[in-house]
Each structure stands twice: as structure tokens, then as C-alpha cells.
Design a protein around this motif. Structure first.
Motif, mmCIF file in Angstrom:
data_model
loop_
_atom_site.group_PDB
_atom_site.id
_atom_site.type_symbol
_atom_site.label_atom_id
_atom_site.label_comp_id
_atom_site.label_asym_id
_atom_site.label_seq_id
_atom_site.Cartn_x
_atom_site.Cartn_y
_atom_site.Cartn_z
ATOM 1 N N ARG A 30 -42.241 18.714 -20.305
ATOM 2 C CA ARG A 30 -42.168 17.451 -21.259
ATOM 3 C C ARG A 30 -43.574 17.124 -21.622
ATOM 4 O O ARG A 30 -43.634 17.054 -22.817
ATOM 5 C CB ARG A 30 -41.385 16.274 -20.216
ATOM 6 C CG ARG A 30 -40.730 15.435 -20.877
ATOM 7 C CD ARG A 30 -40.233 14.151 -19.973
ATOM 8 N NE ARG A 30 -41.171 13.114 -20.273
ATOM 9 C CZ ARG A 30 -40.537 12.046 -20.735
ATOM 10 N NH1 ARG A 30 -39.205 11.706 -20.891
ATOM 11 N NH2 ARG A 30 -41.407 10.850 -21.163
ATOM 12 N N CYS A 31 -44.728 17.059 -20.596
ATOM 13 C CA CYS A 31 -45.695 16.736 -21.383
ATOM 14 C C CYS A 31 -46.410 17.475 -22.328
ATOM 15 O O CYS A 31 -47.119 17.234 -23.263
ATOM 16 C CB CYS A 31 -46.813 16.368 -20.107
ATOM 17 S SG CYS A 31 -46.619 15.179 -19.279
ATOM 18 N N GLN A 32 -45.827 18.943 -21.910
ATOM 19 C CA GLN A 32 -46.798 20.046 -22.777
ATOM 20 C C GLN A 32 -45.979 19.583 -24.317
ATOM 21 O O GLN A 32 -46.740 19.691 -25.494
ATOM 22 C CB GLN A 32 -46.191 21.445 -22.219
ATOM 23 C CG GLN A 32 -46.821 22.499 -23.248
ATOM 24 C CD GLN A 32 -46.321 23.739 -22.626
ATOM 25 O OE1 GLN A 32 -45.281 23.912 -22.126
ATOM 26 N NE2 GLN A 32 -47.410 24.806 -22.476
ATOM 27 N N GLY A 37 -46.227 18.139 -29.804
ATOM 28 C CA GLY A 37 -45.522 17.145 -30.911
ATOM 29 C C GLY A 37 -46.762 16.335 -31.593
ATOM 30 O O GLY A 37 -46.744 16.168 -32.705
ATOM 31 N N ALA A 38 -47.465 15.925 -30.619
ATOM 32 C CA ALA A 38 -48.552 15.060 -31.037
ATOM 33 C C ALA A 38 -49.480 16.126 -32.362
ATOM 34 O O ALA A 38 -49.979 15.357 -33.105
ATOM 35 C CB ALA A 38 -49.529 14.458 -30.076
ATOM 36 N N TRP A 39 -49.886 16.945 -31.835
ATOM 37 C CA TRP A 39 -50.687 18.036 -32.587
ATOM 38 C C TRP A 39 -49.998 18.122 -33.794
ATOM 39 O O TRP A 39 -50.472 18.195 -34.915
ATOM 40 C CB TRP A 39 -50.863 19.117 -32.069
ATOM 41 C CG TRP A 39 -52.131 19.239 -31.189
ATOM 42 C CD1 TRP A 39 -52.036 19.174 -29.696
ATOM 43 C CD2 TRP A 39 -53.448 19.457 -31.370
ATOM 44 N NE1 TRP A 39 -53.468 19.194 -29.153
ATOM 45 C CE2 TRP A 39 -54.124 19.329 -30.193
ATOM 46 C CE3 TRP A 39 -54.087 19.708 -32.457
ATOM 47 C CZ2 TRP A 39 -55.647 19.369 -30.275
ATOM 48 C CZ3 TRP A 39 -55.618 19.755 -32.633
ATOM 49 C CH2 TRP A 39 -56.253 19.543 -31.347
ATOM 50 N N TYR A 44 -53.741 14.341 -33.319
ATOM 51 C CA TYR A 44 -55.139 14.536 -33.165
ATOM 52 C C TYR A 44 -55.559 15.320 -34.471
ATOM 53 O O TYR A 44 -55.080 16.138 -35.213
ATOM 54 C CB TYR A 44 -55.297 15.638 -31.930
ATOM 55 C CG TYR A 44 -54.627 15.093 -30.723
ATOM 56 C CD1 TYR A 44 -55.235 14.250 -30.028
ATOM 57 C CD2 TYR A 44 -53.547 15.523 -30.167
ATOM 58 C CE1 TYR A 44 -54.768 13.583 -28.888
ATOM 59 C CE2 TYR A 44 -52.986 15.252 -29.071
ATOM 60 C CZ TYR A 44 -53.894 14.192 -28.349
ATOM 61 O OH TYR A 44 -53.166 13.810 -27.123
ATOM 62 N N ARG A 45 -56.917 15.003 -34.879
ATOM 63 C CA ARG A 45 -57.293 15.593 -35.901
ATOM 64 C C ARG A 45 -58.549 16.658 -35.369
ATOM 65 O O ARG A 45 -59.569 16.569 -34.928
ATOM 66 C CB ARG A 45 -58.339 14.440 -36.896
ATOM 67 C CG ARG A 45 -57.290 13.554 -37.530
ATOM 68 C CD ARG A 45 -56.761 14.170 -38.536
ATOM 69 N NE ARG A 45 -55.543 13.139 -39.244
ATOM 70 C CZ ARG A 45 -54.545 13.626 -40.224
ATOM 71 N NH1 ARG A 45 -55.031 14.762 -40.701
ATOM 72 N NH2 ARG A 45 -53.934 12.619 -40.426
#
Ligand SMILES: [Zn+2]
Length: 71
Positions: A30-32, A37-39, A44-45
Motif C-alpha cells: 500500500r505504502c509503495q 502514485g505521488a511520484w 515530488y520534483r
């Protein structure tokens, strides 16, 4: 005795151990997925790296996110 590694999950900072955790260094799948997904959503830049020829960079430049929510 097998070696193990322990790291904080980058997402929720829980302890993740290897090889017990297949998604190491994430504590869970899940965290992975959340982190990936955030990436993908650009949370994240990645710092812009100069790789050499500026004209080459301009040629492969991708369109920026316009902020539109239409799909
Ligand atoms: Zn986690």
C-alpha cells in the motif's frame, strides 16, 4: 544467520525489514503504491539536471502540467 535490514518506510515511517518485507523499504504494498502514485502525480520534483546540449533538451521537452482536470 541470515542478514536482515531495517529501514523506515519512506511513506509512513514505520519500520520495514528485509527480507521479511517484499516491498522493502516500504512497510507494505500500500505504502509503495501510494509513494509511486505521488511520484506519478508530480508531488515530488526531481531537480532539473543539466545533461549537456540545451537544444537537445528543448527538443525532448514534455508539455508542462496545465492544471486542467479534464480527462
Ligand atoms: Zn509504510
Amino acid at each position: 544467520m541470515p542478514r536482515t535490514f531495517t529501514r523506515q518506510c519512506p511513506h509512513c515511517t514505520r519500520q520495514a525489514t528485509w527480507p521479511d518485507t517484499p516491498t522493502y523499504p516500504f512497510c507494505s504494498e500500500r505504502c509503495q503504491l501510494i509513494d509511486l502514485g505521488a511520484w506519478a502525480s508530480g508531488e515530488y520534483r526531481v531537480p532539473c539536471e543539466s545533461t549537456g546540449d540545451a537544444t537537445d533538451l528543448a527538443a525532448i521537452e514534455m508539455p508542462e502540467d496545465t492544471g486542467e482536470d479534464e480527462y
